[in-house]
Write a protein that holds these residues in place. Structure first.
Motif, mmCIF file in Angstrom:
data_model
loop_
_atom_site.group_PDB
_atom_site.id
_atom_site.type_symbol
_atom_site.label_atom_id
_atom_site.label_comp_id
_atom_site.label_asym_id
_atom_site.label_seq_id
_atom_site.Cartn_x
_atom_site.Cartn_y
_atom_site.Cartn_z
ATOM 1 N N ASP A 94 0.826 -1.202 0.000
ATOM 2 C CA ASP A 94 0.000 0.000 0.000
ATOM 3 C C ASP A 94 0.866 1.260 0.000
ATOM 4 O OD1 ASP A 94 0.955 -0.525 2.557
ATOM 5 O OD2 ASP A 94 -0.862 0.177 3.572
ATOM 6 N N ASP B 14 -3.445 6.680 -4.669
ATOM 7 C CA ASP B 14 -4.491 7.108 -3.753
ATOM 8 C C ASP B 14 -5.392 8.147 -4.411
ATOM 9 O OD1 ASP B 14 -2.238 8.747 -3.824
ATOM 10 O OD2 ASP B 14 -2.647 9.605 -1.865
ATOM 11 N N VAL C 157 -4.456 -4.815 -2.637
ATOM 12 C CA VAL C 157 -4.482 -3.628 -1.778
ATOM 13 C C VAL C 157 -4.962 -2.368 -2.481
ATOM 14 C CG1 VAL C 157 -2.676 -4.521 -0.274
ATOM 15 C CG2 VAL C 157 -2.047 -3.116 -2.235
ATOM 16 N N VAL D 94 -6.496 1.481 -1.027
ATOM 17 C CA VAL D 94 -5.702 2.687 -1.280
ATOM 18 C C VAL D 94 -6.479 3.685 -2.114
ATOM 19 C CG1 VAL D 94 -3.625 3.569 -2.421
ATOM 20 C CG2 VAL D 94 -3.505 1.481 -1.040
#
Length: 352
Positions: free
Chosen positions: A109, A118, A276, A280
């Motif tokens: 992440d 992100d 992940v 994120v």
């Protein structure tokens, strides 16, 4: 007893003069060494030796950063296995390189954050493959710097593999990825860091010739309808794409869909990032395939029991988010995911 004759006064003086001259020369040489920068460079070299447990080769760092002197430092309490940095010794903070070595399952992440995932709806980040058999990608970082992420396969106790994340911001204010020679130098530094980590932690790194070039930086190059041959191959309309590579951990494709700027972003995520990414990116991925909140996704089974994740979402251009078109997005996702999965040796994707 007969007393020994005293040493003549002139002889003692002649003996002392050479000694004094030798001491003086040593002091002068030391002063020249110190004032001439020799001591600083000795300190620099000492600080660069053994960074990140000896996994970082700093031979080309000064050229990459565009600095005369570089000084290294290991993190005292790294979150992962190791972390270190190289700074501009002449002007600290103006030009630096940092390296992180982590277990894949623990810090995937963090690497995605470094790659700007992100905020995946932005059109300002786009990875390019590392090439040369490396499982990795290069990406823009903060306008002029760059990030490289390389994955390694390892035996126990690091059987999930390692992630080596390298970031660089040059002192001269020029984009690391714009110049082909500097781009290749950055890739060499990251590859050597991965090779060093493989030696230290007993992992596997690909062998091959020295990296002299990496795929071209095509982040902002418009590809005409039907001309895409890389990550956007098979898609209709104007696109932005990078070279396709079966070892790329991430693939990107931007689709203009009749607009002057990218309208949709397609992404392919392979281990260790597939699992992940939803957390994120705040994507609502709750099943192998689906669509929700202007995001559609698909998955595919890959060798070794791994899963790949494919996504499509509307792009935010800094002022507004592009209008969604669910039918067009799903059609583009189907083409994009099928090509990427096949190229990576995975099964046909499960589609929404």
């Amino acid at each position: 007893m007969t007393a020994e004759p005293a040493e003549p006064r002139g002889a003692r003086r002649r003996w002392r003069l050479p000694v004094a001259a030798a001491v003086g020369l040593v002091l002068v040489a030391g002063a020249v060494f110190y004032l001439g920068g020799g001591y600083d460079r000795w300190q620099d070299g000492r600080s660069l030796a053994g960074l990140c447990h000896g996994s970082v080769d700093t031979a080309e760092v000064e050229d990459l950063l565009g600095v005369d002197r570089a000084r290294g430092k290991d993190a005292k309490a790294p979150e992962g296995l190791a972390a270190c940095s190289v700074d501009n010794a002449g002007n600290p903070g103006n030009g630096f390189l940092d390296v992180r070595i982590d277990r894949s399952q623990e810090r995937a992440d963090g690497a995605l954050h470094r790659l700007g995932r992100d905020r995946p709806n932005l059109s300002t980040t786009m990875v390019m493959p590392f090439g040369h058999g490396r499982r990795g990608v290069l990406d823009l970082q903060g306008g002029i710097g760059a990030t490289a992420v390389v994955s390694l396969d390892c035996p126990a106790p690091n059987s999930s593999g390692l992630l080596i994340t390298v970031g660089a911001v040059p002192a001269d204010g020029k984009d690391v990825l714009d110049d082909p020679a500097r781009r290749a130098r950055f890739a060499r530094i990251a590859a050597r860091a991965a090779d060093g980590a493989a030696r230290v932690w007993g992992c596997t790194a690909p062998s091959g010739p020295e990296i002299t070039e990496v795929p071209a930086d095509t982040r902002y190059v418009k590809v005409a309808d039907g001309a895409a041959t890389g990550t956007c191959a098979g898609l209709s309309g104007t696109t932005n794409e990078s070279a396709a590579d079966p070892n790329a951990l991430i693939e990107d494709c931007f689709l203009y869909a009749g607009q002057d700027a990218p309208r949709f972003r397609l992404g392919a995520y392979y281990p260790p990032f597939a699992d992940v990414l939803p957390a994120v990116a705040d994507y609502p991925v709750t099943s192998p395939a689906g669509a929700k909140d202007d995001v559609a996704w698909a998955t595919a089974a890959c060798p070794g029991g791994a899963t790949a994740l494919f996504t499509v979402a509307t792009v935010f251009d800094g002022n507004h988010t592009a209008a969604p078109d669910p039918a067009l997005e799903k059609d583009a996702l189907r083409t994009f995911a099928a090509r990427s999965a096949q190229h990576h040796g995975c099964s046909a994707p499960q589609l929404p």
